[in-house]
Scaffold this active site. Structure first.
Site, PDB file in Angstrom:
ATOM      1  CB  SER B  96      -1.126  -0.113   1.181  1.00  0.00           C
ATOM      2  OG  SER B  96      -2.065   0.823   0.952  1.00  0.00           O
ATOM      3  CG  ASP B 218      -7.679  -3.448  -2.601  1.00  0.00           C
ATOM      4  OD1 ASP B 218      -8.335  -2.982  -1.679  1.00  0.00           O
ATOM      5  OD2 ASP B 218      -6.109  -3.397  -2.597  1.00  0.00           O
ATOM      6  CG  HIS B 246      -5.637  -2.533   1.082  1.00  0.00           C
ATOM      7  ND1 HIS B 246      -5.291  -2.074  -0.276  1.00  0.00           N
ATOM      8  CD2 HIS B 246      -4.876  -1.897   1.661  1.00  0.00           C
ATOM      9  CE1 HIS B 246      -4.230  -1.216  -0.356  1.00  0.00           C
ATOM     10  NE2 HIS B 246      -4.164  -0.956   0.954  1.00  0.00           N
TER      11      HIS B 246
END
Lengths: 397, 269
Positions: B96, B218, B246
């Site tokens: 991320s 996601d 995620h």
């Protein structure tokens, strides 16, 4: 008292308390759902479906738990909740908002546990949701109040810093003023002394044709005396300040000090037929620098004599009393009094005078006030014109 | 304080000389989020884990909001860790926002990063004229609402860790309880920096071979973002994992590990 385990249960029809587990699950007073480890919804109870407004088939296998939340909650759950759940096996008391099918919001508290199969592989996530609509309002009020308090705290800290800076500035200014007063009194004294001497010599040797000259010479002499008085006043201020800086505070016994000051004023006191009454029984000593205490008594006592009401024998009563944790020193006279309506604001200013008909320098009360402030105290004044004045000096414990 | 202490760096796995894999976590957690995956690499690789400053066991005092106003400061921290360990040519795995930090680090000092693995990456969360990031500003404001709503939960167990009494026997328990907890004020600031950042322009600076691992479903990153990254990162390959959520490295660690291993050069250094 714990009930004895061997004691028989009270007579109750236990059939009434036997719950149907299926019904308990479906209609429990909280929302239940189960998900796969990746969040896919597999089972929801009727309570939760009722809250959300969705039919079972709209959600099961089609939606993930995070999708029931508002976007903010989804971000939080995906970045924080999921890692916690998959690594620690549980999350507790996460505060989120459910998004109902009709778009309205329902605040909930979410707790979840991860169930693993026999070899430890994550199997299913069990989730409990509690409706916290009212509690959320209360919590948000608390948060608002907290934010406000933090803001106020920051403002206070800023104001405090400003005050500290201003205080430092004032202290510097004060020190500058003291040193200015010292320089002024010191530097003026020499030429004025010279003028006085020259003037005496001048009066002795010169002759004047003008008949008004004698009057003008008298006025000049008076003006000289005023300047000398002012300079000696300034010198006294400086001297007292310097003494205070050099001498430590101590418990000063008041009776002997007051007697000593009264003795030093004896010529004036005798002339006026004045009477001093001293009573320090309630508080026999004051904590301050001795020279300060002496200057304070001297100025208050000599003022009482100087501003006596014409035609009345001065009576000065000096006493102490306790007021809470403070000590009050009162000097009460029966003199001319001061018009406080007019003069209260200027009472303690340097060179301020309220009885021009009486000679004085305008230093005495200024000094007294300054000494009391430096000892951490304050002064109250009561006065009636033609009847007398009472100065009450409050000193902290 | 050294870079290794500041970022709470732990080194494990195969000894010096082996290929090194560095893992950089994302928002909301710390280095422990690699726990299901990192052990699989320890046999053949030297594994470096770190906490971004402000997270986990990092030096919270070092979190100066001015310095950490952009992700570049975190990238500089990662490079400082590599320098302190005298590492060049590492494999950098970022999740991320950690992936974005990896991109910035590789662009800054290409010699230190031989390969990039980006797990659920996005160069920008917000939609923008033709670019689909997945979020509107109002959505992100909601995140701050959620952070505030969970303020008490986040803050509750924090104090003992912040104060850090190394001699206290209860510390281990405290650390467990503080897992993935963050100082609420820092969390708020890091969230703002993370979710408002836009590093699309930095993609062109990267020359490092890159694997983009995207989760098929996601909730935070739309599929279009993977394609966008693939187009703008020269020499990158995009792999869409059949996973939900995620955090594929947590929900499907095996699949994620295999995908990374296949991308890596032979571990024998």
């Amino acid at each position: 008292m714990t009930p004895d385990a061997e004691e028989p249960l009270p007579e109750l029809d236990l059939r009434l308390t036997e719950e149907n587990p299926e019904d308990l699950y479906e209609h429990a007073p909280c929302g239940y759902c189960s998900c796969l480890p990746d969040g896919t919804l597999v089972k929801l109870n009727a309570t939760l479906l009722g809250w959300l407004g969705y039919a079972r088939e709209e959600l099961v296998a089609r939606q993930a738990l995070a999708q029931l939340l508002t976007v903010g909650g989804r971000l939080h759950f995906e970045t924080h909740g999921t890692p916690l759940l998959l690594l620690r096996g549980q999350v507790r008391e996460l505060s989120y908002t459910l998004r109902r099918k009709d778009g309205t919001a329902l605040p909930v508290l979410l707790s979840a546990v991860l169930v693993r199969d026999a070899d430890g592989t994550p199997l299913v996530v069990r989730v409990t949701l509690f409706d916290i609509t009212e509690r959320r309002k209360y919590e948000q009020e608390l948060l608002r109040t907290r934010a406000l308090a933090e803001e106020r705290g920051a403002q206070l800290a800023q104001a405090n810093a400003q005050l500290t800076a201003q205080n430092e500035q004032l202290l510097r200014t004060n020190a500058d003023l003291d040193s200015f007063v010292y320089t002024a009194s010191h530097d003026l004294k020499q030429p004025i002394d010279n003028m006085t001497g020259l003037f005496e010599e001048f009066k002795r040797t010169a002759t004047f044709a003008d008949p008004e000259a004698a009057g003008m010479v008298g006025m000049f002499a008076e003006a000289l005396q005023q300047i000398l008085g002012t300079i000696s006043g300034l010198a006294e201020v400086v001297q007292v300040q310097r003494q205070l800086e050099e001498v430590a505070a101590e418990a000063v016994p008041l009776q002997p000090l007051a007697e000593e000051v009264v003795r030093s004023l004896q010529p004036q006191a005798t002339d006026a037929g004045a009477e001093f009454e001293l009573d320090f029984a309630a508080a026999p000593a004051l904590r301050m620098a001795r020279p300060g205490a002496q200057s304070m008594f001297y100025n208050l006592f000599s003022n009482a004599l100087r501003y006596a009401q014409p035609g009345r024998r001065p009576r000065v009563r000096v006493s102490t009393a306790r007021a809470g944790t403070s000590t009050v020193l009162t000097v009460q006279d029966n003199g001319r009094g001061i018009d406080l309506e007019r003069h209260r604001r200027h009472l303690f200013q340097l060179f301020r005078r309220f009885h021009p008909e009486v000679a004085g320098s305008g230093v005495g009360l200024y000094l007294v006030h300054r000494l009391v402030l430096q000892a951490g105290g304050r002064i109250e004044v009561e006065s009636a014109v033609g009847q007398g004045t009472a100065f009450r000096l409050y000193f902290p414990a | 304080m050294t870079a290794l202490e500041r970022n709470n760096v732990t080194v494990s796995g195969a000894g010096p000389g082996a290929q090194t894999v560095v893992f950089v976590h994302g928002f909301g957690c710390d280095q422990q989020m690699w726990r299901l995956m990192a052990p699989a690499f320890e046999e053949h690789y030297q594994v470096v884990l770190l906490d971004l400053v402000g997270a986990g066991g990092s030096d919270l005092v070092a979190y100066d909001p001015t310095r950490y106003a952009t992700l570049d400061a975190h990238a500089a921290d990662v490079l400082a860790v590599l320098e302190a360990l005298e590492l060049r040519g590492v494999v950098l795995v970022g999740h991320s926002v950690g992936a974005t930090i990896g991109v910035l680090a590789a662009a800054q000092e290409p010699a230190r990063v031989a390969r990039l693995v980006l797990v659920a990456p996005t160069p920008r969360f917000l939609n923008d004229d033709g670019y689909i990031g997945g979020f509107e500003p109002a959505d992100l404001e909601e995140l701050f609402g959620a952070l505030d709503d969970n303020y008490l939960t986040w803050a509750a167990d924090l104090a003992p860790v912040v104060m850090g009494y190394p001699d206290r026997p209860a510390l281990a328990a405290e650390l467990t309880r503080s897992f993935c907890r963050t100082d609420p004020v820092i969390a708020r600031h890091f969230a703002r920096v993370t979710f408002w950042s836009d590093h699309r322009a930095d993609l062109a600076r990267v020359r490092t071979p890159t694997l983009i691992l995207q989760s098929a479903r996601d909730a935070l990153v739309p599929l279009a973002v993977g394609t966008y990254l693939n187009q703008h990162l020269r020499g990158s390959q995009l792999l869409v994992l059949n996973t939900l959520g995620h955090c594929p490295h947590l929900s499907a660690p095996q699949i994620t590990t295999t995908a990374i291993e296949q991308f890596l050069p032979s571990p024998v250094g």
